[in-house]
Enzyme design. Structure first.
Site, PDB file in Angstrom:
ATOM      1  N   SER A  16      16.143  18.015  24.264  1.00  0.00           N
ATOM      2  CA  SER A  16      15.035  18.333  25.190  1.00  0.00           C
ATOM      3  C   SER A  16      13.947  19.998  25.099  1.00  0.00           C
ATOM      4  CB  SER A  16      14.931  17.932  26.487  1.00  0.00           C
ATOM      5  OG  SER A  16      14.803  16.608  26.778  1.00  0.00           O
ATOM      6  N   ARG A  39      11.803  25.723  31.588  1.00  0.00           N
ATOM      7  CA  ARG A  39      12.042  24.732  32.888  1.00  0.00           C
ATOM      8  C   ARG A  39      10.675  24.556  33.609  1.00  0.00           C
ATOM      9  NH1 ARG A  39      17.500  23.292  33.599  1.00  0.00           N
ATOM     10  NH2 ARG A  39      18.819  24.825  32.711  1.00  0.00           N
ATOM     11  N   HIS A  42       9.852  21.173  31.381  1.00  0.00           N
ATOM     12  CA  HIS A  42      10.593  20.381  30.943  1.00  0.00           C
ATOM     13  C   HIS A  42      10.686  19.767  32.637  1.00  0.00           C
ATOM     14  CE1 HIS A  42      14.775  18.351  32.081  1.00  0.00           C
ATOM     15  NE2 HIS A  42      14.810  18.606  30.419  1.00  0.00           N
TER      16      HIS A  42
END
Length: 209
Positions: A16, A39, A42
């Site tokens: 990922s 982050r 994501h």
């Protein structure tokens, strides 16, 4: 029916973040900012979010230093406060959300505003040196800016301003970016929300990807 899919969590995790770093345009971020932006991407599942992410100078440093010094995290909603990974916090920091306090509905009526904004009236004892995280309510971010217009109002160490929506979200973040009463992070425009805001908090609290 049988399905073919990856089941190793470590492989899923690594792939990922490798995908994000391969596809996202991260060149304008310094390393600490890049870690936080990755982050946030994501959490959103959206390469391209980085084009809307803006950090004021040294925002990540200011926020992380505050947390390492024991500062509380002030959140506009439980969706944000409950997403904070307590184990990542460097100083067992308090995570505070005042939205459900019994006094908030009456305060909202008195002020003629939303409960999300009225809940910030309970932040004064905690605001000085804190990390503020607003991930849902544009009215809360506007009210925070109004509070900080008072020179006697305690100043937070840093502000994550990522409210989401079609009414006031873009405008509230533009106002924060213009005024910058403290180092800040925003997602410009209508994008934002709890997951993105929580991802930013957790990434600031812990440098490890």
């Amino acid at each position: 029916m049988p399905y073919s899919y990856k089941t190793d969590s470590a492989v899923i995790y690594a792939e990922s973040f490798a995908t994000i770093r391969a596809e996202a345009d991260l060149v304008r971020f310094v390393p600490d900012e890049e870690h936080v932006a990755v982050r946030m991407i994501h959490a959103a599942g959206m390469v391209g979010l980085e084009a809307h992410v803006r950090f004021s100078p040294d925002m990540v440093t200011a926020a992380r230093t505050a947390l390492e010094g024991g500062a509380p995290i002030l959140c506009d909603t439980r969706m944000v406060s409950e997403g904070v990974t307590r184990a990542r916090l460097p100083a067992a920091n308090r995570v505070i959300c005042t939205l459900q306090d019994a006094s908030v509905p009456a305060t909202a009526v008195r002020l003629g505003t939303t409960r999300s904004a009225a809940a910030l009236e309970l932040w004064y004892p905690h605001l000085g040196g804190s990390l503020v995280a607003i991930g849902n309510a544009p009215t809360a971010l506007f009210h925070l800016l109004e509070m900080l217009e008072n020179p006697n109002c305690p100043r937070p160490a840093a502000i994550i301003g990522c409210p989401v929506g079609f009414v006031g979200a873009a405008e509230s973040k533009a106002a924060l970016w213009t005024v910058q009463p403290a180092p800040c992070l925003i997602v410009a425009g209508r994008l934002g929300g709890s997951a993105i805001t929580v991802a930013a908090i957790n990434a600031i609290a812990n440098r490890v990807e």
